[in-house]
Design a protein around this motif. Sequence first.
Motif, PDB file in Angstrom:
ATOM      1  N   MET A 108       0.808  -1.220   0.000  1.00  0.00           N
ATOM      2  CA  MET A 108       0.000   0.000   0.000  1.00  0.00           C
ATOM      3  C   MET A 108       0.845   1.276   0.000  1.00  0.00           C
ATOM      4  SD  MET A 108      -3.127  -1.120   2.556  1.00  0.00           S
ATOM      5  CE  MET A 108      -3.826   0.553   2.583  1.00  0.00           C
ATOM      6  N   LEU A 109       2.153   1.135   0.167  1.00  0.00           N
ATOM      7  CA  LEU A 109       3.031   2.300   0.072  1.00  0.00           C
ATOM      8  C   LEU A 109       3.141   2.804  -1.363  1.00  0.00           C
ATOM      9  CD1 LEU A 109       5.936   1.234   2.480  1.00  0.00           C
ATOM     10  CD2 LEU A 109       4.123   2.908   2.923  1.00  0.00           C
ATOM     11  N   PHE A 110       2.772   1.969  -2.332  1.00  0.00           N
ATOM     12  CA  PHE A 110       2.818   2.378  -3.742  1.00  0.00           C
ATOM     13  C   PHE A 110       1.545   3.151  -4.066  1.00  0.00           C
ATOM     14  CE2 PHE A 110       5.719  -1.171  -3.549  1.00  0.00           C
ATOM     15  CZ  PHE A 110       6.751  -0.782  -4.399  1.00  0.00           C
ATOM     16  N   ASN A 111       1.714   4.328  -4.632  1.00  0.00           N
ATOM     17  CA  ASN A 111       0.579   5.151  -5.029  1.00  0.00           C
ATOM     18  C   ASN A 111      -0.277   4.393  -6.044  1.00  0.00           C
ATOM     19  OD1 ASN A 111      -1.106   7.386  -5.321  1.00  0.00           O
ATOM     20  ND2 ASN A 111       0.127   8.225  -6.995  1.00  0.00           N
ATOM     21  N   GLY A 112      -1.548   4.237  -5.741  1.00  0.00           N
ATOM     22  CA  GLY A 112      -2.436   3.498  -6.626  1.00  0.00           C
ATOM     23  C   GLY A 112      -2.770   2.106  -6.123  1.00  0.00           C
ATOM     24  N   ILE A 113      -2.078   1.659  -5.066  1.00  0.00           N
ATOM     25  CA  ILE A 113      -2.353   0.344  -4.489  1.00  0.00           C
ATOM     26  C   ILE A 113      -3.045   0.529  -3.136  1.00  0.00           C
ATOM     27  CG2 ILE A 113      -1.393  -1.836  -3.642  1.00  0.00           C
ATOM     28  CD1 ILE A 113      -1.197  -1.552  -6.644  1.00  0.00           C
TER      29      ILE A 113
END
Length: 227
Positions: free
Chosen positions: A72-77
């Motif tokens: 969830m640290l990835f933008n969009g996830i």
Amino acid sequence: MKVSINKWAEEDRPREKLELKGAEALSDAELLAILIGSGTPSMNAVDLTRDILNSCGDNLNTLGKMSIKELMLFNGIGKAKAITILAACELGKRRQVSQAEERRDMSNAERVYDLMHPLMQDLNKEEAWALYLDRKCRLVKKVRISTGGISGTMMDIRVMIKEAIMCNSTVMIAVHNHPSNNMQPSIEDDRVTARIKKACETMDINFLDHVIICDGGYYSYNDSGKL
């Protein structure tokens, strides 16, 4: 701004590409993009999954070890997409197990590793298992004996022998993992192995091996001449 997948040539879109050419024609990133469905306003789904895979060294095994929070640290996830990715990784792992179980012959440590590694590769604590075989070293069943901590687990030898008797197994293999990924047996591993061997001799069970599973390798007492 990245070009939306919807504006790609039809044969290049992941879903259409899979339909036309088969799943094997898609990259790991394209397969993951199908799972997550969409990217962000500035990044399409394929580029997003490429970023995720790059962070894992393009290694799906490493991806499967990530947590929901890490994804969830990835933008969009978001949480739903993170759970979808990990569910897919788990299905892949279970498929490995199913394939390994079809290869019933457990006569050497490499086959034991192929069977047990998918079950143990992501564990952060030790587990002890026993494999029960027939006289031709074909797998009768596998049983989790105990679950321990990061640095060790208790192998209940009475339970191991009881299970062997209950399934009429004449050959047994002990298996446990080292979360530290150090394949070398500890002094306690040596002691337990000796005790298991003695108990098996008393009950006329062939103690074929004790295999220590690590992520990427294994140690075999039998192969090392220590049985």
